[in-house]
Enzyme design. Sequence first.
Site, PDB file in Angstrom:
ATOM      1  N   ARG A  12       1.043  -0.982   0.112  1.00  0.00           N
ATOM      2  CA  ARG A  12      -0.098   0.110   0.444  1.00  0.00           C
ATOM      3  C   ARG A  12       1.019   1.687  -0.058  1.00  0.00           C
ATOM      4  NH1 ARG A  12      -0.431   4.634   2.703  1.00  0.00           N
ATOM      5  NH2 ARG A  12      -0.030   4.004   5.006  1.00  0.00           N
ATOM      6  N   ASP A  13       1.474   1.730   0.931  1.00  0.00           N
ATOM      7  CA  ASP A  13       2.071   2.608   1.829  1.00  0.00           C
ATOM      8  C   ASP A  13       3.447   2.583   0.618  1.00  0.00           C
ATOM      9  OD1 ASP A  13       3.297   5.161   2.210  1.00  0.00           O
ATOM     10  OD2 ASP A  13       3.255   4.767   4.591  1.00  0.00           O
ATOM     11  N   HIS A 221       4.731   4.281  12.892  1.00  0.00           N
ATOM     12  CA  HIS A 221       4.893   4.260  10.731  1.00  0.00           C
ATOM     13  C   HIS A 221       5.363   5.058  10.486  1.00  0.00           C
ATOM     14  CE1 HIS A 221       2.342   3.839   7.216  1.00  0.00           C
ATOM     15  NE2 HIS A 221       3.294   4.961   6.911  1.00  0.00           N
ATOM     16  N   HIS A 223       8.524   7.457   8.732  1.00  0.00           N
ATOM     17  CA  HIS A 223       9.809   7.244   7.531  1.00  0.00           C
ATOM     18  C   HIS A 223      10.823   7.802   8.085  1.00  0.00           C
ATOM     19  CE1 HIS A 223       5.970   6.711   4.511  1.00  0.00           C
ATOM     20  NE2 HIS A 223       5.157   7.038   5.496  1.00  0.00           N
ATOM     21  N   CYS A 254       3.637   8.931   0.725  1.00  0.00           N
ATOM     22  CA  CYS A 254       2.482   9.991   0.688  1.00  0.00           C
ATOM     23  C   CYS A 254       2.356  10.576  -0.769  1.00  0.00           C
ATOM     24  CB  CYS A 254       1.670   9.408   2.163  1.00  0.00           C
ATOM     25  SG  CYS A 254      -0.200  11.145   1.026  1.00  0.00           S
ATOM     26  N   ASN A 267       8.747   4.500   4.366  1.00  0.00           N
ATOM     27  CA  ASN A 267       8.958   3.971   5.299  1.00  0.00           C
ATOM     28  C   ASN A 267      10.880   3.393   5.414  1.00  0.00           C
ATOM     29  OD1 ASN A 267       6.237   3.389   4.372  1.00  0.00           O
ATOM     30  ND2 ASN A 267       6.035   3.254   5.843  1.00  0.00           N
TER      31      ASN A 267
HETATM   32  P1  HMG Z   1     -13.092  14.049  -3.131  1.00  0.00           P
HETATM   33  O1  HMG Z   1     -12.802  13.886  -4.897  1.00  0.00           O
HETATM   34  O2  HMG Z   1     -13.613  14.540  -2.559  1.00  0.00           O
HETATM   35  O3  HMG Z   1     -14.534  12.774  -2.936  1.00  0.00           O
HETATM   36  O4  HMG Z   1     -12.197  12.785  -2.698  1.00  0.00           O
HETATM   37  P2  HMG Z   1     -15.581  13.196  -3.211  1.00  0.00           P
HETATM   38  O5  HMG Z   1     -16.064  12.109  -2.532  1.00  0.00           O
HETATM   39  O6  HMG Z   1     -16.224  14.480  -4.359  1.00  0.00           O
HETATM   40  O7  HMG Z   1     -16.006  11.752  -4.718  1.00  0.00           O
HETATM   41  C1  HMG Z   1     -14.970  12.697  -6.213  1.00  0.00           C
HETATM   42  C2  HMG Z   1     -14.725  10.673  -6.675  1.00  0.00           C
HETATM   43  O8  HMG Z   1     -13.909   9.109  -5.678  1.00  0.00           O
HETATM   44  C3  HMG Z   1     -16.593  10.231  -7.051  1.00  0.00           C
HETATM   45  O9  HMG Z   1     -16.025   9.641  -8.013  1.00  0.00           O
HETATM   46  C4  HMG Z   1     -16.813   9.203  -6.233  1.00  0.00           C
HETATM   47  O10 HMG Z   1     -16.939   8.077  -6.488  1.00  0.00           O
HETATM   48  C5  HMG Z   1     -14.775   8.347  -5.156  1.00  0.00           C
HETATM   49  P3  HMG Z   1     -16.918  10.203  -9.690  1.00  0.00           P
HETATM   50  O11 HMG Z   1     -18.152  10.373  -9.383  1.00  0.00           O
HETATM   51  O12 HMG Z   1     -16.127  11.556  -9.782  1.00  0.00           O
HETATM   52  O13 HMG Z   1     -16.688   9.533 -10.504  1.00  0.00           O
HETATM   53  N1  HMG Z   1     -14.470   7.815  -4.478  1.00  0.00           N
HETATM   54  C6  HMG Z   1     -14.213   6.929  -4.691  1.00  0.00           C
HETATM   55  N2  HMG Z   1     -13.759   6.384  -5.642  1.00  0.00           N
HETATM   56  C7  HMG Z   1     -14.042   4.643  -4.723  1.00  0.00           C
HETATM   57  N3  HMG Z   1     -13.464   4.751  -3.089  1.00  0.00           N
HETATM   58  C8  HMG Z   1     -13.623   5.272  -2.676  1.00  0.00           C
HETATM   59  C9  HMG Z   1     -14.285   6.674  -2.947  1.00  0.00           C
HETATM   60  N4  HMG Z   1     -14.816   7.761  -2.210  1.00  0.00           N
HETATM   61  C10 HMG Z   1     -14.867   8.419  -3.635  1.00  0.00           C
HETATM   62  N5  HMG Z   1     -13.606   5.502  -0.887  1.00  0.00           N
HETATM   63  C11 HMG Z   1     -11.331  11.044  -1.343  1.00  0.00           C
HETATM   64  C12 HMG Z   1     -12.162  12.453  -0.823  1.00  0.00           C
HETATM   65  C13 HMG Z   1     -11.410  10.810   0.341  1.00  0.00           C
HETATM   66  C14 HMG Z   1     -11.980  10.213  -1.562  1.00  0.00           C
HETATM   67  C15 HMG Z   1     -10.149  11.500  -1.565  1.00  0.00           C
HETATM   68  O14 HMG Z   1      -9.563  12.215  -1.494  1.00  0.00           O
HETATM   69  C16 HMG Z   1      -9.292  10.383  -1.886  1.00  0.00           C
HETATM   70  O15 HMG Z   1      -9.413   9.113  -2.369  1.00  0.00           O
HETATM   71  N6  HMG Z   1      -7.812  10.537  -1.023  1.00  0.00           N
HETATM   72  C17 HMG Z   1      -7.100   8.914  -0.786  1.00  0.00           C
HETATM   73  C18 HMG Z   1      -5.580   9.740  -0.700  1.00  0.00           C
HETATM   74  C19 HMG Z   1      -4.477   8.483  -0.254  1.00  0.00           C
HETATM   75  O16 HMG Z   1      -4.752   7.813  -0.258  1.00  0.00           O
HETATM   76  N7  HMG Z   1      -3.266   9.281   0.981  1.00  0.00           N
HETATM   77  C20 HMG Z   1      -2.761   7.883   0.506  1.00  0.00           C
HETATM   78  C21 HMG Z   1      -2.929   7.856   1.637  1.00  0.00           C
HETATM   79  S1  HMG Z   1      -2.064   8.240   3.103  1.00  0.00           S
HETATM   80  C22 HMG Z   1      -0.538   8.259   3.821  1.00  0.00           C
HETATM   81  O17 HMG Z   1      -0.242   7.817   2.831  1.00  0.00           O
HETATM   82  C23 HMG Z   1      -0.091   8.693   5.086  1.00  0.00           C
HETATM   83  C24 HMG Z   1      -0.156   7.064   5.887  1.00  0.00           C
HETATM   84  O18 HMG Z   1       1.232   5.991   4.751  1.00  0.00           O
HETATM   85  C25 HMG Z   1       0.145   7.620   7.332  1.00  0.00           C
HETATM   86  C26 HMG Z   1       1.243   8.385   7.127  1.00  0.00           C
HETATM   87  O19 HMG Z   1       2.568   7.987   6.737  1.00  0.00           O
HETATM   88  O20 HMG Z   1       1.780   9.224   8.114  1.00  0.00           O
HETATM   89  C27 HMG Z   1      -0.908   6.538   5.863  1.00  0.00           C
HETATM   90 MG    MG Z   2       3.099   6.321   5.250  1.00  0.00          MG
END
Ligand code: HMG
Ligand code: MG
Length: 310
Positions: A12-13, A221, A223, A254, A267
């Site tokens: 994932r990450d 967690h 990095h 991320c 990480n």
């Molecule tokens: P948005 O654009 O505000 O959402 O995004 P929305 O509700 O307006 O939906 C937009 C579109 O996304 C729509 O599709 C939804 O159906 C679809 P359209 O009508 O345009 O075709 N949608 C989805 N599709 C699939 N699965 C879903 C989903 N939700 C909505 N679950 C949203 C808001 C939260 C969805 C967006 O910002 C997002 O997906 N963000 C994810 C970002 C991400 O994954 N970042 C990396 C992970 S975090 C990280 O790495 C940190 C971590 O490792 C810890 C650390 O290191 O600190 C965890």
């Molecule tokens: Mg991370």
Amino acid sequence: MKNVRVIDVAPRDGLQNEAGVIALDEKAKLVRLLTLSGIDEVEVTSFVSPKWVPQLADARALCDVLANDPPKPAGVIYSVLIPNEKGMEQAVEVNERAGRRVLDKVSVFTAASQTFSRKNTNASIEETIERFRSVVARAKASSLLVRGYVSCAIACPFEGAIKPREVADVARRLADLGVDEISLGDTIGAGTPGTVVDMLDAVRATLPGEWTSGAFGINLHLHDTFGRAADCVVAALGAGIRSFDGSVAGLGGCPYASTPGKRAPGNIDTTLLIRTIRDCGFSTHASVDMLAAAAAVARSMVSAARSSSL
Ligand code: HMG
Ligand code: MG
């Protein structure tokens, strides 16, 4: 000897931040090799918007492929990252389609930085917590465990240093929602042993007593931007933390923590993590030898994807 839990988040990450295309069967192979290594948990993929993270747009297909494998060894957890109810539904559907438990846990994610929260999820910290209310209820109804991530637990790529009490406040709100585990993310690898322990102390001071004991509660967690993550692990072990994330071959980062000219860092390498834990006199279920095959596959898939994206 006391055991420390090790979670590998590379599928994932690690893979969310790769520009090149990685084939589904390669991802499945990585998950299988990590599982064989004896690791406690694999974070398999994300059910997030494919527009936001196209690298993991094959999440449903990957889970369905894994569902056709023989059941994983008892005790090994498969988790997926989800931001909202839509992601939650997709996780539940994986198990329903399989007619058995393929996924055991979902991980919701918020941050201790408002700017990062908005850049990563298009929502304020408060809005993410509100989104999680129904998600946690649905997870409980489906007997899925829930992890709550707090990103930017040390520093934010946009806001700079984050105060320990701000991290503690978000962690407390996640605990109040009923999550089973809180993962404190040093998203950009800014931590030092001192800042990590200060942050952990602040978080534990604000959580109810049951969170400060036992292996299954607070997770770190890290990095590894500046090569300090292993020192932070040593300090966190000394402070009583017994659960850590790593990423085989040190993949990770991320995409929404990247700033112009500076790609988000990977990480802590799971091999280094395990060595560090063992050097401190603890045991782990996974062994470095057993991880070697997963590390080799991780390196070769990423280098092939990177050269094809040039
Ligand atoms: P948005 O654009 O505000 O959402 O995004 P929305 O509700 O307006 O939906 C937009 C579109 O996304 C729509 O599709 C939804 O159906 C679809 P359209 O009508 O345009 O075709 N949608 C989805 N599709 C699939 N699965 C879903 C989903 N939700 C909505 N679950 C949203 C808001 C939260 C969805 C967006 O910002 C997002 O997906 N963000 C994810 C970002 C991400 O994954 N970042 C990396 C992970 S975090 C990280 O790495 C940190 C971590 O490792 C810890 C650390 O290191 O600190 C965890
Ligand atoms: Mg991370």
